[in-house]
Design a protein around this motif. Structure first.
Motif, PDB file in Angstrom:
ATOM      1  N   LEU A 105     -11.533  16.048   9.878  1.00 57.55           N
ATOM      2  CA  LEU A 105     -10.001  16.020  10.233  1.00 57.55           C
ATOM      3  C   LEU A 105      -9.006  16.415   8.979  1.00 57.55           C
ATOM      4  CD1 LEU A 105      -8.696  12.993  11.888  1.00 57.55           C
ATOM      5  CD2 LEU A 105      -9.348  14.991  13.091  1.00 57.55           C
ATOM      6  N   PRO A 106      -8.908  16.664   9.467  1.00 54.91           N
ATOM      7  CA  PRO A 106      -7.404  17.231   7.852  1.00 54.91           C
ATOM      8  C   PRO A 106      -7.327  16.477   7.353  1.00 54.91           C
ATOM      9  CG  PRO A 106      -6.619  18.430   9.815  1.00 54.91           C
ATOM     10  CD  PRO A 106      -7.817  17.606  10.191  1.00 54.91           C
ATOM     11  N   LYS A 107      -6.564  16.625   5.917  1.00 56.62           N
ATOM     12  CA  LYS A 107      -6.517  15.392   5.014  1.00 56.62           C
ATOM     13  C   LYS A 107      -5.342  14.069   5.430  1.00 56.62           C
ATOM     14  CE  LYS A 107      -9.557  15.930   1.236  1.00 56.62           C
ATOM     15  NZ  LYS A 107     -10.750  17.298   1.642  1.00 56.62           N
ATOM     16  N   ARG A 108      -4.564  15.361   5.415  1.00 55.70           N
ATOM     17  CA  ARG A 108      -2.571  15.774   5.691  1.00 55.70           C
ATOM     18  C   ARG A 108      -2.692  14.300   7.421  1.00 55.70           C
ATOM     19  NH1 ARG A 108       1.143  13.856   5.528  1.00 55.70           N
ATOM     20  NH2 ARG A 108       2.576  15.293   6.556  1.00 55.70           N
ATOM     21  N   PRO A 116      -3.657   8.917   6.563  1.00 62.41           N
ATOM     22  CA  PRO A 116      -3.087   8.062   5.775  1.00 62.41           C
ATOM     23  C   PRO A 116      -2.416   8.182   6.786  1.00 62.41           C
ATOM     24  CG  PRO A 116      -2.429   9.712   4.649  1.00 62.41           C
ATOM     25  CD  PRO A 116      -3.320  10.689   5.840  1.00 62.41           C
ATOM     26  N   ALA A 166       9.095  -3.429   2.244  1.00 59.39           N
ATOM     27  CA  ALA A 166       8.826  -2.501   0.602  1.00 59.39           C
ATOM     28  C   ALA A 166       7.173  -1.397   0.922  1.00 59.39           C
ATOM     29  CB  ALA A 166       9.588  -2.139  -0.480  1.00 59.39           C
ATOM     30  N   GLU A 167       6.504  -2.080   0.824  1.00 54.93           N
ATOM     31  CA  GLU A 167       5.116  -2.494   0.936  1.00 54.93           C
ATOM     32  C   GLU A 167       4.353  -1.522   2.482  1.00 54.93           C
ATOM     33  OE1 GLU A 167       2.318  -2.436  -1.385  1.00 54.93           O
ATOM     34  OE2 GLU A 167       3.677  -3.056  -3.166  1.00 54.93           O
ATOM     35  N   VAL A 168       5.418  -1.683   3.064  1.00 56.52           N
ATOM     36  CA  VAL A 168       4.924  -1.131   5.002  1.00 56.52           C
ATOM     37  C   VAL A 168       4.717   0.379   4.895  1.00 56.52           C
ATOM     38  CG1 VAL A 168       5.157  -1.631   7.273  1.00 56.52           C
ATOM     39  CG2 VAL A 168       5.680  -3.162   5.745  1.00 56.52           C
ATOM     40  N   SER A 169       3.688   1.352   5.272  1.00 60.93           N
ATOM     41  CA  SER A 169       3.227   2.546   5.322  1.00 60.93           C
ATOM     42  C   SER A 169       5.040   3.039   6.210  1.00 60.93           C
ATOM     43  CB  SER A 169       2.053   3.218   5.938  1.00 60.93           C
ATOM     44  OG  SER A 169       2.448   4.366   6.434  1.00 60.93           O
ATOM     45  N   VAL A 170       5.334   4.603   6.195  1.00 57.56           N
ATOM     46  CA  VAL A 170       6.622   4.226   7.096  1.00 57.56           C
ATOM     47  C   VAL A 170       5.215   5.196   8.637  1.00 57.56           C
ATOM     48  CG1 VAL A 170       7.628   5.383   5.226  1.00 57.56           C
ATOM     49  CG2 VAL A 170       5.999   7.210   6.114  1.00 57.56           C
ATOM     50  N   TYR A 171       4.234   5.746   8.361  1.00 54.92           N
ATOM     51  CA  TYR A 171       3.194   5.685   8.998  1.00 54.92           C
ATOM     52  C   TYR A 171       3.413   4.894  10.311  1.00 54.92           C
ATOM     53  CZ  TYR A 171       2.624   9.978   6.506  1.00 54.92           C
ATOM     54  OH  TYR A 171       3.357  10.802   5.681  1.00 54.92           O
ATOM     55  N   SER A 218       5.393   3.491  11.487  1.00 58.27           N
ATOM     56  CA  SER A 218       6.173   3.796  12.267  1.00 58.27           C
ATOM     57  C   SER A 218       5.955   3.957  14.726  1.00 58.27           C
ATOM     58  CB  SER A 218       7.484   5.113  11.759  1.00 58.27           C
ATOM     59  OG  SER A 218       7.000   5.846  12.397  1.00 58.27           O
TER      60      SER A 218
END
Lengths: 409, 85
Positions: free
Chosen positions: A62-65, A68, A127-132, A134
């Protein structure tokens, strides 16, 4: 005449294998892909065994983008979809992006990702939670990521119906083709082997507590004692018959019929509607019998009995060969049905019915002709795949080989 | 507090949102739109959240997603940093 839905590409990621041919070889050999739960400390859980995928290297594919922002289940879907599309040999620009869509089933979300983020939330703060988080948690994320990656902007959807959802998704994709889509990527995936995901799977009490991988999941056996949960799924690339013919695309077979029913509430005294789903699916396919049934194989005595009775009611006593390859690798949730459909298409291709590993002693009054310890070589033109989802979902799907394409509409 | 450099910003982007693999290097990216480098607004939000953790500097989400290039984002972050006590 409505468009047929031809299967022009397939991919699988299951404990039995990460390629179609590896999976097929494992299934034909009746290999056991069940083992002790790994990935976290499961020693405090009542359930010991699972069908987990070994050697899946998302970074290599997979692409690295995408890394995460994706849970393991989404990575499985992305990698498998890319393989299936490569097999379908659809070059960029062959088809308009609005004529292509994606429908996947998923029942457990991005489990490990989510629970890692929740751990951060409770221990380190918001604040530590990844936006991803979502979207990485969401049942529709596999559909979304695959549609974005492959530029498929036509009809998309996500279905949640536990194990039944995978067949329902394939059926919805077929319906979208009948409504005008040319290419649909479909199937289902589940993976939830993190501390919370595994607990959630264990809660309904249907999981086997056995410690011996060869005795833990024996559907239809007199000594059945639950099922083994697994992870993975399959992707089918469906193409409208007219489109496939136009570009001379080889087809593995056709999604010929489907029906879904819902059971009466527990305690109502009314019978399961599984039989009705089988009858409606066969009517939809225009067939009066099939060459093999890939059973749902719940691995729970009363559910096995209900399924055996439904099959006997429709086909007669020992009236059709029945198999459950999933006994070798576990029930894959939303991925289970699509893997069975893929396996059924291979059965049709190679004229052989794979065996049901581990099961040895089927009660005579089930009236089942269960293919037990060795593959059965015979012509297979049509197959019925059954799947039931926890909570009352029944789904039945008929696939047909190309030999009969066009004959029944 | 020292200023954030383009190299440090790139490192934060890669750690937070993954390497974009578009071949754009930090040294020639200052005025390249993030979309062309391979990052979307969520990638910027995730990166900014990690920079906040490390440095204590916070930036407004709306201003953040309006930053179209690394130069604009660096200006935003470094202005915020210079305002820190």
């Amino acid at each position: 005449m409505s468009e047929s839905a031809q299967v022009v590409g397939m991919g699988v990621a299951a404990p039995s294998g990460l390629s179609v041919e590896d999976h097929w070889a494992a299934v034909l050999a009746g290999r056991t892909s069940i083992g002790p739960v790994t990935g976290f400390d499961a020693s405090g859980y009542p359930v010991r065994l699972a069908g987990q995928i070994r050697d899946f290297d998302a970074e290599a594919h997979l692409p690295k983008r995408l890394l995460p922002q994706s849970d393991r289940v989404t990575r499985l879907a992305l990698v498998t979809a890319a393989t299936a599309l490569a097999g379908a040999d659809v070059a960029d620009g062959d088809l308009d992006s609005f004529d292509q869509g994606v429908v996947f089933a998923n029942a457990q979300g991005g489990s490990a990702f989510t629970h890692r983020e929740f751990r951060k939330l409770w221990t380190k703060g918001p604040a530590e939670v990844s936006v991803y988080e979502s979207f990485a948690w969401f049942y529709a994320v596999n559909t979304g990521q695959v549609s974005i990656r492959h530029g498929m902007r036509g009809p998309c959807g996500a279905l949640v119906a536990e194990q039944a959802g995978g067949l329902d998704a394939i059926s919805l994709a077929r319906r979208r083709i009948r409504e005008g889509a040319r290419l649909m990527v479909t199937g289902g995936f589940d993976s939830a082997f993190d501390p919370w995901g595994f607990l959630a799977q264990s809660a309904h009490g249907r999981l086997s507590r056995a410690a011996d991988p060869r005795r833990a999941y024996r559907p239809f056996d007199r000594a059945v004692n639950g099922y083994v949960p697994g992870e993975g799924g399959a992707v089918l690339v469906l193409e409208a018959g007219s489109s496939a013919r136009r570009r001379d695309a080889p087809s593995h077979g056709e999604i010929a019929g489907h029906a879904a029913t819902f059971d009466p509430r527990p305690g109502s005294g009314r019978p399961s509607t599984l039989r009705r789903a089988i009858e409606l699916a066969m009517a939809d396919a225009g067939v009066s019998t099939v060459d093999v049934v890939f059973a749902d194989s719940a691995g729970v005595p009363e559910l096995d009995r209900i399924e055996a009775a439904a099959i006997e009611d429709v086909f007669g006593r020992r009236g059709v060969p029945v198999t459950a390859p999933k006994a070798g690798f576990g029930r894959l949730g939303a991925g289970g049905g699509p893997v069975d459909v893929l396996t059924a298409l291979l059965s049709i291709r190679d004229s052989v019915i794979p065996p049901t590993p581990h099961t040895t002693d089927v009660p005579d009054d089930y009236g089942l002709d269960l293919v037990l310890d060795a593959p059965r070589h015979q012509r297979v033109e049509t197959a019925l795949v059954l799947a039931r989802g926890y909570g009352g979902f029944n789904s039945a799907l008929v696939v047909r080989g190309n030999a009969k394409e066009g004959q029944d509409g | 507090m020292s200023k954030l450099t383009i190299e440090e910003l790139f490192q934060a982007l890669v750690e937070s949102a993954g390497e974009a693999e578009t071949g754009v290097t930090p040294s020639d990216s200052l005025d390249v739109p993030f979309a062309d480098i391979g990052y979307d607004s969520l990638a910027l939000m995730e990166t900014a959240a990690r920079i906040t953790q490390r440095t204590g500097v916070t930036v407004d989400d709306q201003q953040l997603i309006e930053a179209e290039t690394p130069r604009q984002l660096l200006d935003l972050l470094n202005t915020a940093m210079s305002g820190q006590p």
